[in-house]
Scaffold this motif. Sequence first.
Motif, mmCIF file in Angstrom:
data_model
loop_
_atom_site.group_PDB
_atom_site.id
_atom_site.type_symbol
_atom_site.label_atom_id
_atom_site.label_comp_id
_atom_site.label_asym_id
_atom_site.label_seq_id
_atom_site.Cartn_x
_atom_site.Cartn_y
_atom_site.Cartn_z
ATOM 1 N N ASP A 348 -17.403 -24.133 22.414
ATOM 2 C CA ASP A 348 -17.847 -22.870 21.573
ATOM 3 C C ASP A 348 -18.910 -23.374 21.559
ATOM 4 O O ASP A 348 -19.347 -23.858 20.060
ATOM 5 C CB ASP A 348 -17.264 -21.824 21.137
ATOM 6 C CG ASP A 348 -17.489 -20.531 20.539
ATOM 7 O OD1 ASP A 348 -18.977 -20.857 21.191
ATOM 8 O OD2 ASP A 348 -17.168 -19.399 21.074
ATOM 9 N N ASN A 350 -20.857 -21.312 19.993
ATOM 10 C CA ASN A 350 -21.694 -21.346 18.367
ATOM 11 C C ASN A 350 -21.006 -21.211 17.225
ATOM 12 O O ASN A 350 -20.935 -21.037 16.049
ATOM 13 C CB ASN A 350 -22.133 -19.622 18.696
ATOM 14 C CG ASN A 350 -23.208 -19.453 18.611
ATOM 15 O OD1 ASN A 350 -24.314 -20.003 18.772
ATOM 16 N ND2 ASN A 350 -23.374 -18.281 19.482
ATOM 17 N N ARG A 351 -19.248 -22.381 17.831
ATOM 18 C CA ARG A 351 -18.433 -22.066 16.691
ATOM 19 C C ARG A 351 -18.255 -23.747 16.624
ATOM 20 O O ARG A 351 -18.093 -24.282 15.154
ATOM 21 C CB ARG A 351 -17.071 -21.185 16.771
ATOM 22 C CG ARG A 351 -17.168 -19.651 16.986
ATOM 23 C CD ARG A 351 -16.089 -19.676 17.408
ATOM 24 N NE ARG A 351 -15.727 -18.307 17.027
ATOM 25 C CZ ARG A 351 -15.885 -16.949 16.256
ATOM 26 N NH1 ARG A 351 -15.744 -18.018 14.557
ATOM 27 N NH2 ARG A 351 -15.463 -15.534 16.261
ATOM 28 N N SER A 352 -18.763 -24.656 18.000
ATOM 29 C CA SER A 352 -17.895 -26.316 17.989
ATOM 30 C C SER A 352 -19.250 -26.678 17.137
ATOM 31 O O SER A 352 -20.400 -26.684 17.279
ATOM 32 C CB SER A 352 -17.979 -26.691 19.176
ATOM 33 O OG SER A 352 -16.773 -25.559 19.790
ATOM 34 N N ASN A 353 -19.066 -27.853 16.920
ATOM 35 C CA ASN A 353 -19.675 -29.546 16.013
ATOM 36 C C ASN A 353 -19.655 -30.221 17.151
ATOM 37 O O ASN A 353 -18.472 -30.235 18.326
ATOM 38 C CB ASN A 353 -18.855 -30.046 14.701
ATOM 39 C CG ASN A 353 -19.712 -28.996 13.793
ATOM 40 O OD1 ASN A 353 -20.265 -27.532 13.664
ATOM 41 N ND2 ASN A 353 -18.793 -29.285 12.553
ATOM 42 N N GLU A 359 -11.024 -25.211 12.124
ATOM 43 C CA GLU A 359 -11.333 -23.707 11.848
ATOM 44 C C GLU A 359 -10.585 -23.199 11.205
ATOM 45 O O GLU A 359 -9.277 -23.310 11.411
ATOM 46 C CB GLU A 359 -12.290 -23.136 13.565
ATOM 47 C CG GLU A 359 -12.406 -21.840 12.943
ATOM 48 C CD GLU A 359 -12.836 -21.646 14.622
ATOM 49 O OE1 GLU A 359 -13.163 -20.528 15.080
ATOM 50 O OE2 GLU A 359 -13.907 -22.916 15.599
ATOM 51 N N ARG A 369 -11.078 -27.139 16.485
ATOM 52 C CA ARG A 369 -12.165 -26.557 17.843
ATOM 53 C C ARG A 369 -12.671 -28.075 18.290
ATOM 54 O O ARG A 369 -13.319 -28.597 17.828
ATOM 55 C CB ARG A 369 -13.545 -25.662 16.613
ATOM 56 C CG ARG A 369 -14.290 -24.969 17.836
ATOM 57 C CD ARG A 369 -14.311 -24.094 18.767
ATOM 58 N NE ARG A 369 -13.325 -22.727 17.939
ATOM 59 C CZ ARG A 369 -13.405 -21.870 18.298
ATOM 60 N NH1 ARG A 369 -13.410 -21.724 20.204
ATOM 61 N NH2 ARG A 369 -13.337 -21.108 18.352
ATOM 62 N N ARG A 390 -28.340 -24.106 16.228
ATOM 63 C CA ARG A 390 -27.787 -23.109 15.597
ATOM 64 C C ARG A 390 -27.705 -23.197 14.025
ATOM 65 O O ARG A 390 -27.862 -21.876 13.362
ATOM 66 C CB ARG A 390 -27.036 -23.451 15.842
ATOM 67 C CG ARG A 390 -25.485 -22.187 16.077
ATOM 68 C CD ARG A 390 -23.953 -22.741 16.054
ATOM 69 N NE ARG A 390 -24.073 -23.726 15.642
ATOM 70 C CZ ARG A 390 -22.477 -24.140 15.857
ATOM 71 N NH1 ARG A 390 -22.050 -24.631 17.142
ATOM 72 N NH2 ARG A 390 -21.461 -25.114 14.507
ATOM 73 N N PRO A 395 -26.915 -17.868 15.346
ATOM 74 C CA PRO A 395 -26.352 -18.320 16.147
ATOM 75 C C PRO A 395 -27.232 -17.750 17.429
ATOM 76 O O PRO A 395 -27.322 -16.918 17.031
ATOM 77 C CB PRO A 395 -24.730 -17.233 16.056
ATOM 78 C CG PRO A 395 -24.712 -17.324 14.243
ATOM 79 C CD PRO A 395 -26.480 -17.675 13.375
#
Length: 688
Positions: A348, A350-353, A359, A369, A390, A395
């Motif tokens: 994702d 907006n969520r993954s590094n 997570e 994630r 980001r 985000p």
Amino acid sequence: QVDKICKLVPNNPANPVTLQQALDSEELLRQARDGDETVARLVNIALKLEGLYRHASTHAAGVVIADRPLHDLVPLYRDPRSDMPVTQFNMKFVEQAGLVKFDFLGLKTLTVLKTAVDLIPEKPDLTTVTLDDVKSYELLGRAESTGVFQLESSGMRDVLRRLKPNRLEDIIALVSLYRPGPMDNIPKYIKVKNGEEPADYMNPTLEPILKETFGIMIYQEQVMQTAQILAGYSLGGADLLRRAMGKKIKEEMEKQRAAFIEGAVKNGVEAEQAGYIFDQVDKFAGYGFNKSHAAAYALVAYQTAWLKANYPVEFLAASMTLDLGNTDKLNVFRQELVRLRIKLLTPDINRSNATFRVETLPDGERAIRYALAAVKGVGMPAMQAVVAERERGGPYRDLFDFARRLDTKTINKRQLENLACAGAFDGLNPNRHQVHAGIETLIRYAQSAAEERESGQNSLFGGGGLALKAPDLPKLQDWEPLDRLSHEFGAIGFYLSAHPLDGFAKPLQRLKVVQAAELVRRASGGGSTRCQMAGIVISKQERLAKSGNRFAFVSLSDSTGVYEVTLFSETLAVSRELLEPGKAVVLTVDIQLQNEDVRLTCHEVKPLEDEVARAAEGLQIVLARPDAVPTLRGLLEKIGRGRGKVSILVELDPLREAEIALQGGYAISARSRAAIKALPGVADVLDL
């Protein structure tokens, strides 16, 4: 193109084929050369290069130390990619030149340990972890050792099940014994440990030395201690004995044997028994392991087992990060996550590094994630830049906000397409087909935004934002579920969000299909090795045998992993059309375990749809709302008539539902099933 040409050269590591031999035997390779001037030039250059030294290599861990400048003793070479000079002499000749050689080993696992600890909120100190953790030994006793340093091979797992280690000394012994030669002593070690056989110490004075290994001489230190205690050797002399036993020089061994027996007799041991003990020591010394080395490895193995037993989510996230570029290994870890019921969340934006992260879900469950940099072809630097932007600017609000903030010098079209196929933009736009088709539009927008920033233009309203209007993306329906999964597979290397076979669980169960994850257990369990397997074809490589017959290696995927089957000429000839990438098939295979590798030979290939239709009686389609019925009816009319029964379960309100059994039958297939499941208002599709 180069990859295709390379695959036409037979790959036989045991008896390598030269390029000229490949040209003589492979008609397709000759056709590729004769039909294309570029390929012909490539082949001609390759023929001239073949057999030359490919590179000057440096020992992975070897460091030499001298009592004077190295260039006074040996010729040196400087690798253009490194500042460190290396010797032109190899590892054997540098010793003869008078240099002392050390190996400084760097273990990736040490970084895995540190990464895992960094992910754990409590930040445990591994140097103070007790060595008697019950959960860790129970995990090893169950052979759940995927990711555990030194202990994760199938053969090692089999030994763990029988050994049931309950102390660090067992792991040290196992690390030392699990090698060609010493492996013969593993059954005896297990039997004595479990009380099924008595230990044989050969002489009472040796019991203190051999007690921890149940009478089996495993370590070089035990060889030296035996010579010291039984035969009066000094430790320096005992080390010379150990070296002599390792090199098996006959004259030296005869001298050592005489000295050993003479020393033992002085200590009250009968000459005959002393000779027997020398022969036993000699047998062990040839493959004796250095205990201090094995103990360090065993401690790292225990620490990885401790982390997996106590913090499995963080440990597996760290392990996946360190194997980020190895798709096969990532798939093994994914299977382990499924077994442990740990969720692996899709990538994702907006969520993954860039790397794998832990997570916490709304219900408190800890999940992993998927890493952006683990998507094929995107690269670590580019994904680190995406994450850094980001974190700096918040985000990404939508695709065009992402494009506005995108550095087109860092990220290109191919990278964005792979991210779209992997589902990284699902949170901004769930229509992967539309995003994929609109990548060029996004890149042009990003370039215009960059030019506007550089020119210093701001919004007319003075907010400092860009005045650039976002263009429209192509108006396209999302990919069909199977196509969507196929694109995902191409970008990730395995099916992540779902698997094309997931919807066939019950029919495949009825067909008694064996899954990829069960192969090793099935092969080592004895009994019949012929079984049925199902899979989606990934790739096919055809080869020409010496006999002139063609055979093929075919890679397939099921919901538990990827496996490879071999098809010989007769089976290949009748099955070739079914073995194209993306086809769903059921195979009849023979399983054979060779060392630790499972070999599968395929005897028959059938279309999955035909076999499922034969095994499944039909479908029950669960609708979340009544207004979905007309759409479903239209789709069923398109699907057409067949043998599969269909019933529809409709929820009328929270307290009432109605079930309708449709007259006649329908042609149920993988594609029709997926199409039904993708309809708006369809809650589930179940087998009858």
